[in-house]
Each structure stands twice: as C-alpha cells, then as structure tokens.
Scaffold this motif. Structure first.
Motif, PDB file in Angstrom:
ATOM      1  N   GLY A   1      62.699  30.797 -38.210  1.00  0.00           N
ATOM      2  CA  GLY A   1      61.600  30.518 -38.979  1.00  0.00           C
ATOM      3  C   GLY A   1      60.805  29.399 -38.211  1.00  0.00           C
ATOM      4  N   LEU A   2      61.412  28.528 -37.745  1.00  0.00           N
ATOM      5  CA  LEU A   2      60.896  27.326 -37.165  1.00  0.00           C
ATOM      6  C   LEU A   2      60.193  27.565 -36.050  1.00  0.00           C
ATOM      7  N   THR A   3      60.905  28.475 -35.055  1.00  0.00           N
ATOM      8  CA  THR A   3      60.499  29.018 -34.026  1.00  0.00           C
ATOM      9  C   THR A   3      59.072  29.981 -34.048  1.00  0.00           C
ATOM     10  N   ALA A   4      59.107  30.719 -35.217  1.00  0.00           N
ATOM     11  CA  ALA A   4      58.015  31.314 -35.494  1.00  0.00           C
ATOM     12  C   ALA A   4      56.647  30.576 -35.704  1.00  0.00           C
ATOM     13  N   ALA A   5      57.242  29.586 -36.542  1.00  0.00           N
ATOM     14  CA  ALA A   5      56.013  28.466 -36.843  1.00  0.00           C
ATOM     15  C   ALA A   5      55.637  28.017 -35.656  1.00  0.00           C
ATOM     16  N   LEU A   6      56.598  27.586 -34.905  1.00  0.00           N
ATOM     17  CA  LEU A   6      56.095  26.851 -33.419  1.00  0.00           C
ATOM     18  C   LEU A   6      55.299  27.777 -32.493  1.00  0.00           C
ATOM     19  N   GLN A   7      55.589  28.957 -32.393  1.00  0.00           N
ATOM     20  CA  GLN A   7      54.593  29.830 -31.713  1.00  0.00           C
ATOM     21  C   GLN A   7      53.280  29.846 -32.228  1.00  0.00           C
ATOM     22  N   GLY A   8      53.161  30.145 -33.580  1.00  0.00           N
ATOM     23  CA  GLY A   8      52.147  30.086 -34.356  1.00  0.00           C
ATOM     24  C   GLY A   8      51.186  28.966 -34.151  1.00  0.00           C
TER      25      GLY A   8
ATOM     26  N   GLY B   1      47.609  28.603 -31.748  1.00  0.00           N
ATOM     27  CA  GLY B   1      46.377  27.929 -32.474  1.00  0.00           C
ATOM     28  C   GLY B   1      45.891  26.646 -31.676  1.00  0.00           C
ATOM     29  N   PHE B   2      46.893  26.075 -31.466  1.00  0.00           N
ATOM     30  CA  PHE B   2      46.292  24.626 -30.628  1.00  0.00           C
ATOM     31  C   PHE B   2      45.943  24.965 -29.369  1.00  0.00           C
TER      32      PHE B   2
ATOM     33  N   ASN C   1      44.259  27.610 -28.260  1.00  0.00           N
ATOM     34  CA  ASN C   1      43.113  28.238 -28.505  1.00  0.00           C
ATOM     35  C   ASN C   1      41.803  27.245 -28.848  1.00  0.00           C
ATOM     36  N   ASN C   2      42.335  26.219 -29.632  1.00  0.00           N
ATOM     37  CA  ASN C   2      41.229  25.069 -29.712  1.00  0.00           C
ATOM     38  C   ASN C   2      41.016  24.338 -28.583  1.00  0.00           C
ATOM     39  N   LEU C   3      42.342  24.000 -27.878  1.00  0.00           N
ATOM     40  CA  LEU C   3      41.971  23.192 -26.577  1.00  0.00           C
ATOM     41  C   LEU C   3      41.162  24.056 -25.680  1.00  0.00           C
ATOM     42  N   ALA C   4      41.262  25.484 -25.480  1.00  0.00           N
ATOM     43  CA  ALA C   4      40.834  26.260 -24.683  1.00  0.00           C
ATOM     44  C   ALA C   4      39.299  26.193 -24.680  1.00  0.00           C
ATOM     45  N   ASN C   5      38.931  26.313 -26.091  1.00  0.00           N
ATOM     46  CA  ASN C   5      37.274  26.100 -26.721  1.00  0.00           C
ATOM     47  C   ASN C   5      36.719  24.891 -26.247  1.00  0.00           C
ATOM     48  N   ALA C   6      37.654  23.955 -26.036  1.00  0.00           N
ATOM     49  CA  ALA C   6      37.026  22.470 -26.009  1.00  0.00           C
ATOM     50  C   ALA C   6      36.692  22.316 -24.167  1.00  0.00           C
ATOM     51  N   TYR C   7      37.381  23.292 -23.417  1.00  0.00           N
ATOM     52  CA  TYR C   7      37.108  23.215 -22.227  1.00  0.00           C
ATOM     53  C   TYR C   7      35.737  24.483 -21.640  1.00  0.00           C
ATOM     54  N   SER C   8      34.711  24.516 -22.518  1.00  0.00           N
ATOM     55  CA  SER C   8      33.710  25.367 -22.238  1.00  0.00           C
ATOM     56  C   SER C   8      33.023  24.938 -21.156  1.00  0.00           C
ATOM     57  N   PRO C   9      32.247  25.757 -20.516  1.00  0.00           N
ATOM     58  CA  PRO C   9      31.229  25.330 -19.473  1.00  0.00           C
ATOM     59  C   PRO C   9      30.218  24.264 -19.847  1.00  0.00           C
TER      60      PRO C   9
END
Length: 428
Positions: free
Chosen positions: A333-340, A344-345, A347-355
């Motif tokens: 359960g904790l590993t599934a939560a970790l991957q989720g 999410g993190f 994806n958010n960080l990648a969006n922060a590095y937009s051109p």
C-alpha cells in the motif's frame, strides 16, 4: 517442535548459501522460511508455559529485544559480509548460532508432553497455506505485474475464496489449525489491529529510510546499516522497560505514549532531504525506536492476557500471521502511494520548467547547457525524478505518522489482565 523448526531453518540456510542460481535460491529460501516461520509462535508459546503470568510482561520484553534489534543489526552485519566477505556468508552465519540454540534447548528446556490426542487439521492447513500464499504473492508483486493484470486479479480472487473456505472449515472443526473463535475476544482483536498499525509504522521506517539513504544520498549497504544500528540498540533498551511497565501498570501506560512517540518521530522524517545531516536522521530514528520498543510487545502481550493457556499457541500463531500479512499489505500500500505521489510531484515539477520560466533559466545557469541539448534534457529529467522521489518519500512519512497516531488513540481502549501471584489464568 522448536528443535525441528531450527533444524529445517539450518538446512534451508546452508542450502541457500550453496545456491547456484536464482531458482535454487528461491527454493531453498522457502525451505528456510518453513522452519523460520514456526520459530516465533513456538517460542512465544514456550514462554507462556514456562513463565509465571505475573512476570510475562518482563519476559516478553526480553524476548522482543531480538525482534526489534534484528532489523537494525542485520543490515549492518549483512552489508559488511556482502561488501567485504561473500554474500553466501549471510546464510552460513546462521549455522553456528542455530547449533548453539539446539544445544541450549536440549540441555536447558524441560520436555513438554504436549497433547498427542489432537488430530492434525489437514484441510485447514491446505486452505490457509494456499490462501495466504496467493494473497501475499498478489500484494508483493502487484506493483511488478500491475494491479489490474490478469495474474494479480486471479490471485486476489483465489485468496479471497480460499480464505473464506478456510474460515468455514476452521469454525466447524473440533481441532482447528487456528482457532478463529479467539477473535471473539475484543482485547485480542484490538491488539491485532494495533499490531497492524505498529507494523505499518515499523516498515515505513526500516524500508523507506534505507531506500532514501542509498538512492538519494548514495550510501552503501555497510554505511546504511551503521546509520540504522543506534535505532536498533534503542529498541533493544526500550523492550525490557516496556515489559516492566506492563507488569506494574498494564499495557496502556506503555502503548499509548509509545505509539504517540512513534507517530511524532515518523512525522519528523517528512523533513528528509539530501542536505539533512546523518546525525539528524539518526536522532529521528532513535526516537522512533524508543516509541516502537515501548509499544510492540505490550500490544502482543495484552492481546494474549485474557486467553486461557490452551489458546496461547493458536493466538500467537494468529498474531504472527497478522504481522506477516500486515507487513506485506503495508509495504504494498505504501509503495503504491509512493508511486502515485511521485508521479504527481514529477508532473508538477516538469510543468514548472516550461519554456521561458524562471525555473528553466535557473536550470540553464546551474547545469551549463541549453534546453535543446540531449545531455541537458537528460540531466534535467533525472533532477526532476530525484526531486519528485524525495517529496514522495516525505509524503509517505506523513501518511504513516497519521496512521500511527490514530493507533495511539485506539490504544486507550486496550486492557491487560494479570493473574495474582501463583494463580493461573482462566479463560475469558
């Protein structure tokens, strides 16, 4: 039975050390686990038959030292053997220890006549073994094969059917393999629920902290083991103290503050980052182990304290099954939560590095590259993945802390029953 279990464990250890491929290793590890799995419930039952009930808290505290210190000392010793000797010696080292244990048992422990009239519950054995195997396999391999894969769904379905059949068989058997009627005791059921919560707190630390130290900080197995060792020593010191508290004041006085300390210290771990000093991590782990050492054995002992002597064997086996399934379930359960969380993190960080973003400009300055170069993109990708993983691990510690603090509240309702000196316990 203890000596037979130890012989099977020794044989499995020796053969594991001689393994010539991964399939031989798995086979011999199963043999080793067959013996090792019987040792804990058998020794717990031996304790309850040998120790006066008014001293059982102290006895269980001393017995529990090994259960709490082994996860800390084991990685240190294992890391040393793997790095500087040979991996096979992590199995061979069991041989002299087990031989000494067999000799001590032969010459120091009185023979117990047992109950030879009891019949072996073969249907209960088959259905429980098959049901638990398919459940544990599904929980352990769900991340690998995918939770919606055909294999995992079939295993979960089979485990549900087999465990349901097992419950039906056991409730109708005059001599059940595991007496499930014991769960009619509120205290035993509550203690096992608290055991599940405590195991979640335990594995949330001893699995994800080493993973963080080796993945993010780049520590080796030996260094990680040494960093975990003080926590194991603290758990060992806290165990006999919790036993004394149990004998004098009952379970709640040790369990409630123990789980509270465990929850707060686990929450502190959510501040982990690559710049966190090792001394700070060590301090948090030591405080966690103090709480774990205070809570673990009183929870188990309180669950058994209302039961008749004849029920202790089944009850201790049930508690060990709860601990085993709980460990796999919590890690899955904790590993599934970790991957989720990590997805999410990231994806958010990648969006922060937009051109044109400030983050991308800072990355260009620090990484000395341009957004169009493959090496720059690879480095930036690894950086984002690493940051996402760190934040996800921190979030796992928050989740584990909340679960553990909820257990501290439930522990208020835990009772412990102690017999007057010289008076045996009656059934509830």
């Amino acid at each position: 039975l203890y000596m037979l279990s130890m012989v099977v464990f020794v044989l499995g250890s020796a053969l594991s050390g001689l393994s010539w491929n991964i399939y031989a290793m798995i086979t011999f590890r199963c043999l080793q686990a067959l013996g090792g799995g019987m040792i804990m419930p058998v020794t717990m039952t031996m304790l309850y038959r040998l120790v006066p009930r008014e001293r059982i808290g102290t006895a269980m505290g001393l017995w529990g030292i090994t259960a709490m210190t082994a996860p800390a000392i084991g990685p240190t010793l294992g890391g040393y053997l793997v790095e500087y000797v040979d991996w096979r010696f992590i199995f061979y080292i069991n041989l002299p220890v087990c031989i000494v244990a067999l000799l001590l048992c032969e010459f120091c422990i009185a023979t117990d006549p047992g109950q030879p009239t009891l019949a072996f519950d073969l249907p209960g054995f088959v259905t429980s073994a098959a049901g638990l195997f398919t459940l544990l396999f599904a929980l352990s391999e769900g991340q690998t094969y995918g939770w919606t894969s055909e294999l995992i769904i079939v295993c979960l379905y089979l485990s549900a059917v087999l465990i349901a059949v097992f419950i039906y068989v056991e409730l109708r058997s005059p001599h059940p393999l595991l007496d499930l009627r014991i769960f009619a005791s509120f205290n035993f059921t509550l203690s096992n629920l608290l055991l599940l919560i405590t195991v979640t707190g335990l594995y949330g630390g001893i699995f994800y902290v080493p993973l963080f130290l080796q993945t993010v900080n780049g520590l080796g197995a030996m260094q990680t083991g040494l960093l975990l060792m003080p926590a194991g020593i603290m758990a060992g010191l806290a165990m006999p103290i919790s036993g004394q508290i149990y004998d004098r004041f009952g379970a709640r006085v040790a369990v409630v503050p123990g789980l509270f300390i465990l929850g707060v210290a686990t929450y502190l771990l959510h501040n982990l980052s690559p710049s966190t000093p090792n001394a700070t991590i060590d301090t948090w782990l030591v405080v966690r182990s103090l709480g774990m050492g205070l809570a673990m054995m009183p929870i188990t002992t309180a669950g058994l304290s209302f039961l008749a002597q004849s029920k202790i064997g089944s009850a201790s086996a049930l508690s060990n099954i709860v601990r085993m399934v709980g460990a796999s379930f919590s890690l899955a359960g904790l590993t599934a939560a970790l991957q989720g969380y990590q997805a999410g993190f990231v994806n958010n960080l990648a969006n922060a590095y937009s051109p044109g973003s400030l983050s991308l400009d800072i990355a260009e300055a620090n990484l000395h590259g341009t957004p169009t170069s493959p090496s720059f993109l690879t480095t930036l990708f690894n950086l984002i993945q690493g940051q996402g993983f760190v934040r996800a691990v921190d979030q796992i510690f928050v989740l584990t802390a909340v679960i553990t603090l909820a257990g501290a509240f439930l522990a208020i309702f835990l009772h412990s029953k102690k017999a007057p000196r010289g008076v045996p316990m009656a059934s509830e």
